[in-house]
Design an enzyme around this catalytic site. Structure first.
Site, PDB file in Angstrom:
ATOM      1  N   GLY A 207       9.713 -67.511  28.820  1.00  0.00           N
ATOM      2  CA  GLY A 207       9.877 -67.041  30.224  1.00  0.00           C
ATOM      3  C   GLY A 207      11.099 -66.454  30.102  1.00  0.00           C
ATOM      4  N   MET A 208      12.232 -66.733  29.476  1.00  0.00           N
ATOM      5  CA  MET A 208      13.448 -66.145  29.794  1.00  0.00           C
ATOM      6  C   MET A 208      13.667 -65.226  28.600  1.00  0.00           C
ATOM      7  SD  MET A 208      16.127 -69.372  30.724  1.00  0.00           S
ATOM      8  CE  MET A 208      17.418 -68.023  31.227  1.00  0.00           C
ATOM      9  N   GLY A 209      13.229 -65.338  27.366  1.00  0.00           N
ATOM     10  CA  GLY A 209      13.291 -64.353  26.744  1.00  0.00           C
ATOM     11  C   GLY A 209      12.598 -64.521  25.247  1.00  0.00           C
TER      12      GLY A 209
ATOM     13  N   ASP B 284      14.311 -80.581  28.243  1.00  0.00           N
ATOM     14  CA  ASP B 284      12.936 -80.215  27.907  1.00  0.00           C
ATOM     15  C   ASP B 284      12.854 -80.717  26.367  1.00  0.00           C
ATOM     16  OD1 ASP B 284      10.681 -78.855  28.220  1.00  0.00           O
ATOM     17  OD2 ASP B 284      11.547 -77.015  27.180  1.00  0.00           O
TER      18      ASP B 284
END
Length: 187
Positions: free
Chosen positions: A52-54, A175
């Site tokens: 999602g971020m990169g 995570d």
């Protein structure tokens, strides 16, 4: 190191081709380090993963002559814009300060003129603990041979030590899961 017992993946073949390019010449002139990198320092390689971020790519650092991984934040800071970029930069700095054999070392952090943010780190090879556990659950004999219980317990102890080390520095991994744990040939 590529395992000679199996065929090369397209990503590994691409990496080998990138390594055929000699590293840049680096010299010292009057106390300053001068390099003769013709073109960009990093030669783009295969996509290793995306989220999602990169995304994370394999690249060749032409100055040093080694393959590294680069995590690139999606333009605009990922899914959270400026807040995403702030989190990315904070995570990069925290990871860069955690020097432990079981934590991926950070080599560099870069924000270019267009605002693209990149984190350069060690290129880790292996399989995830999630892949190993899934193969073992499916009864895969080769995985059972390569990853006996003793090896898995040793890896688990290494993860526990890395988490303990991070905790002593005030860092909590939010995570931690089998898909985020890589098992390589040598640890």
């Amino acid at each position: 190191m590529i395992d000679a017992r199996r065929a090369l993946s397209s990503a590994e073949a691409e990496t080998l081709a990138a390594h055929a390019t000699p590293p840049a010449v680096v010299r010292v002139e009057g106390g300053d380090i001068v390099d003769d990198v013709d073109g960009p320092r990093y030669a783009q390689g295969a996509l290793l993963g995306a989220g999602g971020m990169g995304e994370v790519r394999s690249v060749l650092d032409r100055r040093i002559g080694r393959e590294v991984a680069v995590k690139v934040l999606h333009r605009g800071g990922g899914t959270q814009g400026a807040e995403g970029q702030r989190r990315f930069l904070r995570e990069a700095r925290v990871q860069g300060q955690l020097e432990h054999p079981s934590i991926v070392p950070v080599y560099d952090l870069e924000i270019d003129a267009s605002g693209d943010t990149r984190l350069f780190m060690k290129r880790v090879r292996g399989v995830t603990l999630e892949q190993v556990l899934s193969a073992l659950a499916a009864g895969d004999a080769e995985t059972a041979r390569r990853f006996p219980r003793r090896r898995l317990l040793t890896a688990f102890v290494s993860v526990c030590r890395a988490v303990d080390y991070a905790h002593t520095r005030g860092v909590i991994h939010r995570d931690l899961k089998p898909s985020n744990i890589m098992l390589g040939e040598f640890g």
